[in-house]
Design an enzyme around this catalytic site. Structure first.
Site, PDB file in Angstrom:
ATOM      1  N   GLN A  39       1.282  -0.671   0.091  1.00 20.72           N
ATOM      2  CA  GLN A  39      -0.457   0.019  -0.138  1.00 20.72           C
ATOM      3  C   GLN A  39       0.633   1.147   0.236  1.00 20.72           C
ATOM      4  O   GLN A  39       2.311   1.274   0.257  1.00 20.72           O
ATOM      5  CB  GLN A  39      -0.852  -0.073   1.094  1.00 20.72           C
ATOM      6  CG  GLN A  39      -0.800   0.138   2.566  1.00 20.72           C
ATOM      7  CD  GLN A  39      -1.063  -0.837   3.706  1.00 20.72           C
ATOM      8  OE1 GLN A  39      -2.448  -1.083   3.706  1.00 20.72           O
ATOM      9  NE2 GLN A  39      -0.508  -1.935   4.563  1.00 20.72           N
ATOM     10  N   HIS A  70     -10.720   3.586  18.588  1.00 19.21           N
ATOM     11  CA  HIS A  70      -9.503   2.299  18.906  1.00 19.21           C
ATOM     12  C   HIS A  70     -10.071   2.252  20.355  1.00 19.21           C
ATOM     13  O   HIS A  70     -10.489   0.152  20.482  1.00 19.21           O
ATOM     14  CB  HIS A  70      -8.582   2.181  19.616  1.00 19.21           C
ATOM     15  CG  HIS A  70      -7.644   2.812  18.000  1.00 19.21           C
ATOM     16  ND1 HIS A  70      -7.096   3.830  17.056  1.00 19.21           N
ATOM     17  CD2 HIS A  70      -7.116   1.542  16.920  1.00 19.21           C
ATOM     18  CE1 HIS A  70      -6.585   3.236  16.237  1.00 19.21           C
ATOM     19  NE2 HIS A  70      -6.854   2.136  16.051  1.00 19.21           N
ATOM     20  N   GLU A  94      -0.845   0.102  14.051  1.00 18.49           N
ATOM     21  CA  GLU A  94      -0.895   1.373  14.334  1.00 18.49           C
ATOM     22  C   GLU A  94      -0.342   1.129  16.175  1.00 18.49           C
ATOM     23  O   GLU A  94       1.005   2.034  15.992  1.00 18.49           O
ATOM     24  CB  GLU A  94      -1.512   2.722  14.544  1.00 18.49           C
ATOM     25  CG  GLU A  94      -2.046   3.468  13.628  1.00 18.49           C
ATOM     26  CD  GLU A  94      -3.333   2.866  12.608  1.00 18.49           C
ATOM     27  OE1 GLU A  94      -3.817   1.398  12.860  1.00 18.49           O
ATOM     28  OE2 GLU A  94      -3.901   3.228  12.319  1.00 18.49           O
ATOM     29  N   ASP A 114      -0.473  -7.997  11.273  1.00 13.34           N
ATOM     30  CA  ASP A 114      -0.418  -7.454   9.713  1.00 13.34           C
ATOM     31  C   ASP A 114       0.642  -7.630   8.968  1.00 13.34           C
ATOM     32  O   ASP A 114       2.151  -8.262   9.215  1.00 13.34           O
ATOM     33  CB  ASP A 114       0.194  -6.167  10.312  1.00 13.34           C
ATOM     34  CG  ASP A 114      -0.855  -4.521   9.928  1.00 13.34           C
ATOM     35  OD1 ASP A 114      -1.099  -4.247  10.187  1.00 13.34           O
ATOM     36  OD2 ASP A 114       0.336  -4.572   8.489  1.00 13.34           O
ATOM     37  N   ASP A 146      -0.454 -12.520   5.722  1.00 15.30           N
ATOM     38  CA  ASP A 146      -1.677 -11.469   5.796  1.00 15.30           C
ATOM     39  C   ASP A 146      -2.724 -12.831   6.499  1.00 15.30           C
ATOM     40  O   ASP A 146      -3.061 -13.704   6.729  1.00 15.30           O
ATOM     41  CB  ASP A 146      -1.785 -12.474   4.032  1.00 15.30           C
ATOM     42  CG  ASP A 146      -3.489 -12.595   3.715  1.00 15.30           C
ATOM     43  OD1 ASP A 146      -3.388 -12.913   2.647  1.00 15.30           O
ATOM     44  OD2 ASP A 146      -3.544 -12.527   4.518  1.00 15.30           O
ATOM     45  N   GLY A 147      -3.335 -11.579   7.019  1.00 14.63           N
ATOM     46  CA  GLY A 147      -4.718 -11.993   7.985  1.00 14.63           C
ATOM     47  C   GLY A 147      -5.096 -13.807   7.506  1.00 14.63           C
ATOM     48  O   GLY A 147      -5.658 -15.008   8.800  1.00 14.63           O
ATOM     49  N   ASP A 165      -8.675  -5.507  12.645  1.00 16.27           N
ATOM     50  CA  ASP A 165      -8.273  -3.846  13.223  1.00 16.27           C
ATOM     51  C   ASP A 165      -8.472  -3.769  11.191  1.00 16.27           C
ATOM     52  O   ASP A 165      -7.146  -3.429  11.035  1.00 16.27           O
ATOM     53  CB  ASP A 165      -7.736  -2.790  14.473  1.00 16.27           C
ATOM     54  CG  ASP A 165      -7.070  -1.489  13.444  1.00 16.27           C
ATOM     55  OD1 ASP A 165      -6.523  -1.070  14.158  1.00 16.27           O
ATOM     56  OD2 ASP A 165      -7.989  -1.329  12.538  1.00 16.27           O
TER      57      ASP A 165
HETATM   58  N1  SAM Z   1      -8.181   2.343  11.093  1.00 15.57           N
HETATM   59  C1  SAM Z   1      -8.133   1.959   9.928  1.00 15.57           C
HETATM   60  C2  SAM Z   1      -9.380   1.724   9.468  1.00 15.57           C
HETATM   61  O1  SAM Z   1     -10.951   1.916  10.435  1.00 15.57           O
HETATM   62  O2  SAM Z   1      -9.785   1.973   8.248  1.00 15.57           O
HETATM   63  C3  SAM Z   1      -7.743   1.015   9.827  1.00 15.57           C
HETATM   64  C4  SAM Z   1      -6.347   0.889  10.546  1.00 15.57           C
HETATM   65  S1  SAM Z   1      -5.053  -0.708  10.036  1.00 15.57           S
HETATM   66  C5  SAM Z   1      -3.870   1.121   9.141  1.00 15.57           C
HETATM   67  C6  SAM Z   1      -5.142  -1.337   8.578  1.00 15.57           C
HETATM   68  C7  SAM Z   1      -4.443  -2.516   8.930  1.00 15.57           C
HETATM   69  O3  SAM Z   1      -4.722  -3.257   8.383  1.00 15.57           O
HETATM   70  C8  SAM Z   1      -3.185  -2.355   8.105  1.00 15.57           C
HETATM   71  O4  SAM Z   1      -1.726  -1.555   8.970  1.00 15.57           O
HETATM   72  C9  SAM Z   1      -2.904  -3.225   6.527  1.00 15.57           C
HETATM   73  O5  SAM Z   1      -1.770  -3.768   7.374  1.00 15.57           O
HETATM   74  C10 SAM Z   1      -3.699  -4.038   7.633  1.00 15.57           C
HETATM   75  N2  SAM Z   1      -4.256  -5.016   6.610  1.00 15.57           N
HETATM   76  C11 SAM Z   1      -4.664  -5.132   5.617  1.00 15.57           C
HETATM   77  N3  SAM Z   1      -5.015  -6.672   5.035  1.00 15.57           N
HETATM   78  C12 SAM Z   1      -4.329  -7.362   5.870  1.00 15.57           C
HETATM   79  C13 SAM Z   1      -4.476  -8.304   5.565  1.00 15.57           C
HETATM   80  N4  SAM Z   1      -5.079  -9.299   4.568  1.00 15.57           N
HETATM   81  N5  SAM Z   1      -4.075  -8.983   6.840  1.00 15.57           N
HETATM   82  C14 SAM Z   1      -3.280  -8.238   8.097  1.00 15.57           C
HETATM   83  N6  SAM Z   1      -3.327  -7.215   7.298  1.00 15.57           N
HETATM   84  C15 SAM Z   1      -4.186  -6.410   6.771  1.00 15.57           C
END
Ligand code: SAM
Length: 295
Positions: A39, A70, A94, A114, A146-147, A165
């Site tokens: 990203q 949060h 974060e 993450d 990857d989750g 999140d």
């Molecule tokens: N507060 C934000 C919102 O409301 O949209 C979301 C917070 S956070 C920054 C989103 C996180 O999801 C990022 O750190 C991103 O790298 C993570 N993310 C996205 N896809 C993912 C996946 N498939 N597995 C793990 N983490 C993932």
């Protein structure tokens, strides 16, 4: 009211709120712009929100109101669970979601998964007011993965609470697939039988179809699914949240019982307490009229 053309904002971030609506946020300075494997990451100083994280042009969290986002995401689920010891966070780069989970002295271990290790490194460096050192807490373990892949390779029946999140369900591809029935069915295997899941769910007013799909997916997998939302100024909309479980119902908690749990566990919040818990869970979530699907 001055029209935008008359306002000298300098640099601005135009944040898409809905298919045909955007919020304009004045920017004081851009601290970092980087393209990771997954990203575009920006750390930005906003005129009205302080320092914030922007992913692919979308505000994720800012100094001014990240506690609202949060605490609303984490505290209802953690407080509803009678004895949360092991938690899983998917996303939450974060480190603020990790911070919120670690507030509960019942917690023995939190695993944060993450996908983007570079983003987590940027957060460690530039967003200390969000993670507040939670990455270094001995109870915390950060896994860069990857989750979806992680949950497929992890033994079952492990976690009392799971917090998703992730980026928005209508946002980048990497996050979208973690809002499906298949994902929730796999994720449930990792949870203890009385486990609780909480997830952010975008915005039901501007993306009613996407929102309905997520609620429907959770309802196929869990017995209890509760909806709530709260206004996040820097998002320009109210963020929806969902809590799901086979055993516990957040709607059953009273103002007094929530405040007692927070007191006993030594949890201090800026925003969430018993009054807010009851107000959010009993408040009506509004589903928008816009039938346009986006993406
Ligand atoms: N507060 C934000 C919102 O409301 O949209 C979301 C917070 S956070 C920054 C989103 C996180 O999801 C990022 O750190 C991103 O790298 C993570 N993310 C996205 N896809 C993912 C996946 N498939 N597995 C793990 N983490 C993932």
């Amino acid at each position: 009211m001055k029209w935008l053309s008359e306002v000298k904002l300098g640099i601005v971030l135009l944040q898409g709120v809905a298919p045909n609506t955007a919020m304009v946020a004045g920017v004081r300075r851009v601290i970092l712009t980087a393209r990771t494997k997954y990203q575009e990451v920006q750390i930005v100083e906003f005129q009205d929100f302080g320092r914030g994280l922007v992913l692919d042009g979308y505000i994720q969290s800012t100094e001014a109101d990240e506690h609202i986002y949060h605490e609303s995401l984490v505290q209802p689920a953690m407080t509803t669970h009678p004895d949360p010891r092991r938690a899983l966070i998917i996303g939450g780069g974060e480190g603020a979601t990790l911070r919120e989970v670690l507030k509960h002295r019942t917690v023995k271990e939190v695993i944060m998964v993450d996908i983007d290790g570079e983003l987590v490194d940027f957060a460690r460096k530039y967003l200390d007011f969000m993670h507040r050192g939670s990455f270094n807490d001995p109870r915390a373990k950060v896994v860069i993965e990857d989750g979806l892949k992680y949950i497929r390779e992890t033994p079952s029946n492990q976690f009392d609470v799971v917090i998703n999140d992730l980026t928005d369900p209508y946002g980048p591809e990497i996050g979208r697939k973690l809002y499906s029935v298949e994902f929730y069915s796999e994720l449930k295997k990792l949870m203890k039988t009385d486990g609780i899941l909480a997830t952010q769910a975008g915005n039901s007013f501007f993306f009613p179809n996407v929102y309905r799909e997520i609620v429907g997916s959770l309802r196929e997998v869990f017995r209890v699914v509760r909806e709530y939302w709260t206004w996040i100024p820097s998002f320009g909309y109210a963020c929806n949240y969902l809590i799901a479980s086979d055993a516990h119902d957040p709607l059953q908690l009273s103002v007094e019982s929530v405040n007692e749990v927070l007191r006993v566990r030594g949890v201090s919040n800026k925003y969430y307490d018993g009054t807010l818990h009851v107000a959010m869970l009993r408040n009506k979530v509004v589903i928008g009229w816009n039938s346009q699907t986006w993406g």
